[in-house]
Design an enzyme around this catalytic site. Structure first.
Site: not given
Ligand SMILES: O=P(O)(O)O[C@H]1O[C@H](CO)[C@@H](O)[C@H](O)[C@H]1O
Ligand SMILES: O=P(O)(O)O[C@H]1O[C@H](CO)[C@@H](O)[C@H](O)[C@H]1O
Lengths: 350, 350
Positions: A55, A166, A315
């Protein structure tokens, strides 16, 4: 056998910039989610907070006091990942234990004096000040460094440790991995087809119209054919432009308008401040400033992690880390969803 | 000028397997953290829960009922990212819009009937059943598919949607990105030095002793010189072994012991079930089963996200996504920290 439908049938798609494939499994979108749910982004950020080191008027951890800035404000990162000097590592003959020197500098750039502001709700002329500052910093650091990486981590989900609007600039004496690859792939394409890859790509996307989300006079915002993140996008100028500082006055004004629209669409998707990492890639600088960089085309990349809702992200783990990126909805489905969203920010609607 | 000290001075290191660099900025470890804090992993998981689709006797989302299994249990993923068939995408002449067919299958493998069990606290013979099943599945799916990716996402932070101890196996008709690169780099090394890269690397690490965490009769667990995640590690056999199914009886027993120790050290670091993604990489299979794969060496990779505490992870965002991975503590510092931890699990200590 049924005919191929990209929204129904699995396939892999090639990213010619990264020389990598992505696995597209559209049939998997029906999978229920019982995993981690993220916190909603904070929504009542105090406008001014003297404990916030970004800030105006705040004292930072190194004791420096910020000026009472009214527009943008740039300073050296108090915890730089890259320093301007230091002793180089010893040379090794062993191909399995190779280290090399790395020099650079890291800066932080505040977009606005208020912590509760974001780019899509800033005024056009305030966003223009940001664009001009980006161009200026890229040019300035580019005098000395081979690569200047301008990027913004938006939202706690993207590792951003401060809600104040930022971005960061990390400049380095080396060409980072991603850029070494993109430099090579674009060069190979240019040598073969006598046209910059991304100029050709933009023209083709504009004629196909399957993945374009917004087209303005000077810019195109689209979901790349090879996107890996659910709502990953790319922002490209229509003209062949090497670097931010090469954008003319009209292109800069137009950039502000399209950027506010695209960020408004993102925020409107789940009516939150949409988290993402974004950054600019253009021609290398430093010792490459005067070289032929015609194979390069300036572009910005947006990588937002959210998938299903404001709290469920995609993920990139296990299979993705060890083998290859995988996505459920297709690039075309993502583009359609973004097209259908209003480009007026939900907070500014009356 | 000061002499180079890897724990003080920034540098870049080369990963010869991925042909990529990592930025090491050890001076940056002093940076304070004000960003996102993760939830602690759940610690009172019910041993048996009829609503959990991975438990013995549970009904899964497709209506199938799990047997009352007592050891490992393998079934087809109810939401496969890869299916065995489907129409192929149309061929395109345009280098910017390339799609290709992808076939495969996805399986889930439960390690134990109890949901509150984890590998480091299972009995040796129970872990041995897991190792044997891994070898069996790799061999079985390898008859048909070019690549069999065995991986485990552990913990909600790593996108794992079910606390029950399990891993996944995704087999595909194509060689995923990571493996296409590793196949090439290992081949180039082999052609040049007449020795498998990772066999040479293991010998050198064993003589340097700077990054080895545990050495057993048949295995080495180490932090690779080029690690990107704070506590990233690699597990390698001492003998030249191509695939899981090639491990002999003694090597399998020894693997169970070292795996329990390494996972105990991980869990002991913050006295929680340490989240990670892990997976096995060995020689390609399917149409490559009978080819010369001497440049390959079997190894497992562990990618844990935590950095400072049970709730503060390293974010691979902005700079990392757009430019290059960056780490604060050095590989040697991580190895030292892991060495100093007990290899007896905190939950089993009396
Ligand atoms: O298959 P799951 O455990 O539901 O899903 C997880 O593992 C997968 C394989 O690494 C990924 O593609 C997903 O994004 C993740 O949430
Ligand atoms: O510099 P920050 O915002 O504190 O840190 C954030 O961005 C950096 C650059 O992408 C990453 O290396 C850090 O892991 C992340 O937490």
């Amino acid at each position: 056998m049924a005919t191929f439908d990209p929204t129904e049938h699995q396939h892999i798609r090639y990213n010619p910039l990264k020389a990598e494939w992505v696995l597209v499994s559209p049939h998997r979108a029906k999978r229920p989610w019982k995993g981690q749910v993220e916190k909603l982004p904070e929504d009542n950020i105090p406008r001014k907070d003297s404990n916030n080191p970004l800030c105006p008027g705040s004292t930072r951890s190194n004791g420096e006091v910020n000026p009472e800035y009214e527009g943008t404000f740039v300073f050296k990162n108090d915890f730089e990942a890259l320093l301007q000097d230091g002793p180089p590592p010893e040379k090794s003959d062993d191909p399995l234990f190779q280290a090399a020197p790395a020099y650079g500098t890291c800066k932080v750039m505040c977009f606005h004096p208020w912590s509760d502001m974001t780019l899509p709700i800033m005024q056009d002329k305030e966003v223009r000040a940001v664009v001009d500052k980006w161009a200026e910093i890229n040019q300035e650091l580019g005098q000395k460094f081979l690569w200047v990486q301008l990027f913004e981590n938006r939202g706690a989900m993207m590792g951003c440790s401060n809600p104040h609007p930022h971005c960061q600039i990390w400049a380095s004496s080396f060409l980072p991995n991603e850029l070494a690859v993109k430099d090579r792939t674009q060069k190979e394409f240019y040598d073969k087809y006598k046209k910059p890859m991304l100029v050709d790509y933009t023209e083709k996307e504009l004629s196909k119209k399957e993945r374009v989300v917004i087209e303005s006079k000077h810019w195109v915002w689209l979901v790349p054919y090879w996107a890996v993140w659910p709502y990953e996008t790319m922002l490209l100028p229509k003209r062949h432009v090497l670097r931010l500082e090469d954008l003319n006055n009209e292109e800069r004004d137009d950039l502000c308008v399209i950027m506010k629209k695209l960020l408004s669409k993102y925020d409107n998707m789940f009516e939150i401040s949409f988290p993402y990492s974004m950054g600019w890639h253009g021609a290398p600088t430093g010792e490459r400033l005067k070289a032929n960089n015609d194979h390069w085309q300036l572009h910005a990349l947006y990588y937002p992690p959210l998938l299903r809702s404001a709290t469920v992200k995609k993920f990139m783990v296990g299979y993705e880390m060890l083998a290859q990126c995988q996505r459920d909805l297709t690039a075309e489905q993502a583009a359609e969803k973004l097209c259908n969203l209003s480009d007026v920010h939900y907070k500014t609607k009356s």
